[in-house]
Write a protein that holds these residues in place. Structure first.
Motif, PDB file in Angstrom:
ATOM      1  N   UNK A   1     122.089 149.384 -38.791  1.00 48.70           N
ATOM      2  CA  UNK A   1     120.812 149.144 -39.466  1.00 48.70           C
ATOM      3  C   UNK A   1     120.374 150.368 -40.274  1.00 48.70           C
ATOM      4  N   UNK A   2     120.556 151.566 -39.709  1.00 51.17           N
ATOM      5  CA  UNK A   2     120.176 152.786 -40.430  1.00 51.17           C
ATOM      6  C   UNK A   2     121.026 152.944 -41.686  1.00 51.17           C
TER       7      UNK A   2
ATOM      8  N   UNK B  30     110.364 154.519 -54.241  1.00 50.46           N
ATOM      9  CA  UNK B  30     110.799 154.111 -55.577  1.00 50.46           C
ATOM     10  C   UNK B  30     110.713 155.299 -56.529  1.00 50.46           C
ATOM     11  N   UNK B  31     111.816 155.605 -57.194  1.00 46.81           N
ATOM     12  CA  UNK B  31     111.830 156.716 -58.151  1.00 46.81           C
ATOM     13  C   UNK B  31     111.896 158.076 -57.517  1.00 46.81           C
ATOM     14  N   UNK B  32     112.103 158.142 -56.220  1.00 50.74           N
ATOM     15  CA  UNK B  32     112.152 159.409 -55.503  1.00 50.74           C
ATOM     16  C   UNK B  32     113.485 160.102 -55.781  1.00 50.74           C
ATOM     17  N   UNK B  33     113.428 161.231 -56.479  1.00 53.77           N
ATOM     18  CA  UNK B  33     114.645 161.918 -56.900  1.00 53.77           C
ATOM     19  C   UNK B  33     115.497 162.352 -55.720  1.00 53.77           C
ATOM     20  N   UNK B  34     114.867 162.887 -54.682  1.00 49.41           N
ATOM     21  CA  UNK B  34     115.647 163.401 -53.559  1.00 49.41           C
ATOM     22  C   UNK B  34     116.382 162.281 -52.831  1.00 49.41           C
ATOM     23  N   UNK B  35     115.829 161.089 -52.849  1.00 48.88           N
ATOM     24  CA  UNK B  35     116.479 159.947 -52.202  1.00 48.88           C
ATOM     25  C   UNK B  35     117.742 159.538 -52.950  1.00 48.88           C
ATOM     26  N   UNK B  36     117.784 159.861 -54.242  1.00 50.15           N
ATOM     27  CA  UNK B  36     118.912 159.449 -55.062  1.00 50.15           C
ATOM     28  C   UNK B  36     119.969 160.541 -55.223  1.00 50.15           C
ATOM     29  N   UNK B  37     119.942 161.534 -54.349  1.00 52.29           N
ATOM     30  CA  UNK B  37     120.980 162.568 -54.366  1.00 52.29           C
ATOM     31  C   UNK B  37     122.325 161.955 -53.997  1.00 52.29           C
ATOM     32  N   UNK B  38     123.354 162.709 -54.254  1.00 52.50           N
ATOM     33  CA  UNK B  38     124.688 162.218 -53.940  1.00 52.50           C
ATOM     34  C   UNK B  38     124.837 161.920 -52.442  1.00 52.50           C
ATOM     35  N   UNK B  39     124.339 162.821 -51.616  1.00 57.76           N
ATOM     36  CA  UNK B  39     124.490 162.658 -50.176  1.00 57.76           C
ATOM     37  C   UNK B  39     123.289 161.991 -49.532  1.00 57.76           C
ATOM     38  N   UNK B  40     123.507 161.149 -48.516  1.00 60.60           N
ATOM     39  CA  UNK B  40     122.414 160.441 -47.838  1.00 60.60           C
ATOM     40  C   UNK B  40     121.866 161.184 -46.632  1.00 60.60           C
ATOM     41  N   UNK B  41     122.384 162.390 -46.351  1.00 60.11           N
ATOM     42  CA  UNK B  41     122.087 163.055 -45.081  1.00 60.11           C
ATOM     43  C   UNK B  41     120.588 163.240 -44.831  1.00 60.11           C
TER      44      UNK B  41
ATOM     45  N   UNK C 297     130.754 157.686 -45.570  1.00 56.39           N
ATOM     46  CA  UNK C 297     131.346 158.514 -44.531  1.00 56.39           C
ATOM     47  C   UNK C 297     131.157 157.885 -43.152  1.00 56.39           C
ATOM     48  N   UNK C 298     132.252 157.642 -42.487  1.00 55.98           N
ATOM     49  CA  UNK C 298     132.195 157.068 -41.152  1.00 55.98           C
ATOM     50  C   UNK C 298     131.563 158.061 -40.180  1.00 55.98           C
ATOM     51  N   UNK C 299     130.599 157.590 -39.431  1.00 53.92           N
ATOM     52  CA  UNK C 299     130.006 158.425 -38.391  1.00 53.92           C
ATOM     53  C   UNK C 299     128.867 159.298 -38.843  1.00 53.92           C
ATOM     54  N   UNK C 300     128.403 159.186 -40.114  1.00 49.87           N
ATOM     55  CA  UNK C 300     127.339 160.074 -40.575  1.00 49.87           C
ATOM     56  C   UNK C 300     126.038 159.815 -39.814  1.00 49.87           C
ATOM     57  N   UNK C 301     125.772 158.552 -39.469  1.00 47.13           N
ATOM     58  CA  UNK C 301     124.552 158.243 -38.716  1.00 47.13           C
ATOM     59  C   UNK C 301     124.676 158.743 -37.281  1.00 47.13           C
ATOM     60  N   UNK C 302     125.843 158.523 -36.674  1.00 47.91           N
ATOM     61  CA  UNK C 302     126.056 159.003 -35.308  1.00 47.91           C
ATOM     62  C   UNK C 302     125.935 160.517 -35.244  1.00 47.91           C
ATOM     63  N   UNK C 303     126.423 161.212 -36.264  1.00 47.17           N
ATOM     64  CA  UNK C 303     126.310 162.671 -36.312  1.00 47.17           C
ATOM     65  C   UNK C 303     124.855 163.101 -36.377  1.00 47.17           C
TER      66      UNK C 303
END
Length: 531
Positions: free
Chosen positions: A375-376, A334-345, A396-402
């Motif tokens: 689930x991820x 909660x409130x974690x800045x890095x978690x709220x970045x544009x990218x989820x990578x 983005x399709x496939x980001x988890x698989x990547x």
């Protein structure tokens, strides 16, 4: 006094002067090398020029770039495979102009577009330091770059568009501290190499300066003074602490992971507090930038949101249902800045690969190994948009698989066991475990064995620190049990994750007995773990 005696005295005086001069020269050389070592550390040279398990600065680290894999060169002074025969002029041309010793253009994966701003004096000091290293004979391996990208003459187009050779120009209206920070951030630190939105554009106004972007499959966050996506809501002390340790004090949750973690360990943590404060002061002067608009975020129905059940099953026992974690042991979401970045990578990579113990926090199991890709994705969206968090959903399709394909860690079970570099700690672990005390160890026996072993290791190697002790025990457990691919009764990632959390508990609180490791994912048909 005879004439012969006078002549002898004169030669003695000259010899004494020469001796003093030589001593001063040696002292000056030592100071130059010492300064060069600090500057090379600030430039994070080790990260790219020392491969895992390789000799220091001997190169052959694999850089994954959009055009293929680049193998880094040997920077030791070996005459045949390193820079032993290089003159300063040759080094300077490569370092600040991106032109190799044979006149070839260097790929911009080497940050000469930033190093061009480094002063003459500092460039000479870095060269002196590299020349002082023990020579290592290691031939550079071939790059893995397909045609046409392997035609270096084509790089003239990039150079013409994006590269300008120039030294850092201090701002006459800024303080000395801000200018020092600018010199480090824009030059040796080459922060934009990761944190600019458009990496290959280089150090230019077109690069989306410091707004964040993907680098090698991880998301380097926004470091402009924006209050939500950047560092605007952080105090200077919090940012400095994060740069030095990978965590921030107070109510700033999160830990550094991926390339940033390596940068902190090998570079930023070894810099002076004054230089880190200067870097922060300079970043405060950068115009705040938003990489996404909050009004454009998709509606997220939290009560029935996809990912809520997955979070409660796999994550809540450690990070708590309210996302606040456990102070000093489990980072808050909660409130974690890095978690709220544009990218989820970055968050996806951590879910898939886990984390070792660091900065006083418990190791994180590679919990994603027990989840489906869907689930991820859903739990990532849930975490990034719950408890007041706001971030774009995974699109983005496939980001988890990547991530599954790319992230290889001991915790996930798809990479070799880590090694214990500290000889004293290694000996302490081996002595405490008796060589085979961890072999075939099952989860029900983790507590009784580790309640005995962990305090012994900690007592025998107190200078190693709690993080190193926990990670050393993880390494020993991996080496003793990795051949057992079934890892009954839990899969490998769950087994080593559970072991790591029990080890952490016993290292931190040796008197405490626990029934189950926090964060242990339930086996098939099992109940949720105890907090």
């Amino acid at each position: 006094m005879t004439r012969l005696t006078a002549l002898g005295s004169g030669w003695l005086a000259i010899a004494a002067l020469l001796s003093v001069g030589t001593a001063h020269a040696q002292e000056a050389d030592a100071d130059l090398i010492k300064r060069g070592a600090y500057l090379a550390t600030a430039g994070d040279c080790t990260a790219c020029h020392t491969k895992a398990g390789g000799k220091f600065m001997a190169g052959n680290f694999k850089l994954d770039t959009p055009i293929g894999a680049i193998k880094t060169p040997n920077l030791t002074p070996d005459d045949e495979t390193g820079i032993g025969k290089w003159s300063y002029e040759t080094f300077e041309k490569a370092f600040r102009h991106g032109i190799g010793d044979e006149g070839e253009y260097l790929y911009p994966a080497f940050p000469f577009g930033w190093y061009t701003k480094v002063s003459d004096e500092d460039t000479k000091a870095i060269f002196a330091y590299l020349k002082s290293l023990p020579p290592v004979k290691e031939k550079r391996e071939e790059n893995e770059i397909p045609f046409l990208f392997n035609v270096r003459t084509a790089l003239i187009t990039w150079r013409t568009a994006f590269f300008t050779a120039e030294r850092f120009k201090p701002d006459p209206n800024a303080s000395a501290e801000v200018n020092r920070g600018g010199y480090l951030v824009e030059g040796l630190g080459h922060c934009g190499m990761c944190h600019n939105e458009r990496k290959l554009v280089g150090n230019s106004s077109l690069a989306g300066r410091f707004g964040g972007g993907v680098i090698d499959g991880w998301y380097a966050p926004n470091i402009t003074p924006d209050g939500h996506q950047g560092i605007g809501a952080w105090s200077d002390e919090e940012v400095v602490a994060y740069l030095k340790t990978g965590t921030a004090p107070g109510n700033r949750p999160g830990v550094a992971a991926g390339p940033m973690r390596q940068t902190i360990e090998e570079s930023l943590s070894k810099m002076t507090d004054a230089d880190l404060r200067a870097m922060v002061a300079y970043l405060r002067t950068i115009p705040a930038k938003q990489t996404y608009k909050e009004k454009d975020l998709q509606a997220f129905n939290q009560p029935g949101a996809p990912g809520a059940d997955t979070y409660l099953t796999y994550c809540s026992s450690c990070h708590r249902p309210d996302g606040k974690g456990v102070e000093g042991a489990i980072p808050a979401l909660a409130g974690n800045t890095s978690i709220q970045s544009r990218g989820p990578e970055t968050i996806i990579n951590v879910i898939v690969g886990g984390l070792a113990a660091q900065s006083g926090y418990a190791p994180m199991p590679a919990i994603g190994q027990e989840m489906t890709d869907e689930q991820i994705k859903n739990v990532t969206d849930y975490i990034r948009n719950s408890w007041g968090n706001k971030a774009p959903v995974v699109s983005e399709t496939g980001v988890v698989a990547s991530a599954r394909q790319k992230i290889k860690t001991m915790m996930a079970g798809n990479a070799p066991c880590s090694t214990i570099d500290d000889d004293k700690l290694k000996a302490s672990v081996e002595q405490a475990t008796g060589g085979d005390a961890l072999k075939g160890l099952k989860p029900n026996d983790f507590v009784p064995v580790l309640s005995r072993v962990a305090p012994q290791v900690k007592a025998a190697a107190p200078e190693a620190g709690d993080d190193a002790v926990v990670n050393g025990l993880l390494s020993a457990f991996c080496k003793a049990n990795r051949s057992d691919r079934d890892a009954e009764p839990l899969p490998w990632s769950a087994t080593i994750g559970s072991f790591g959390n029990v080890a952490y508990s016993q290292v931190k609180n040796p008197e405490k007995r626990v029934d189950a490791a926090p964060g242990q994912p339930p086996a098939s048909g099992a109940s949720s773990p105890k907090p």
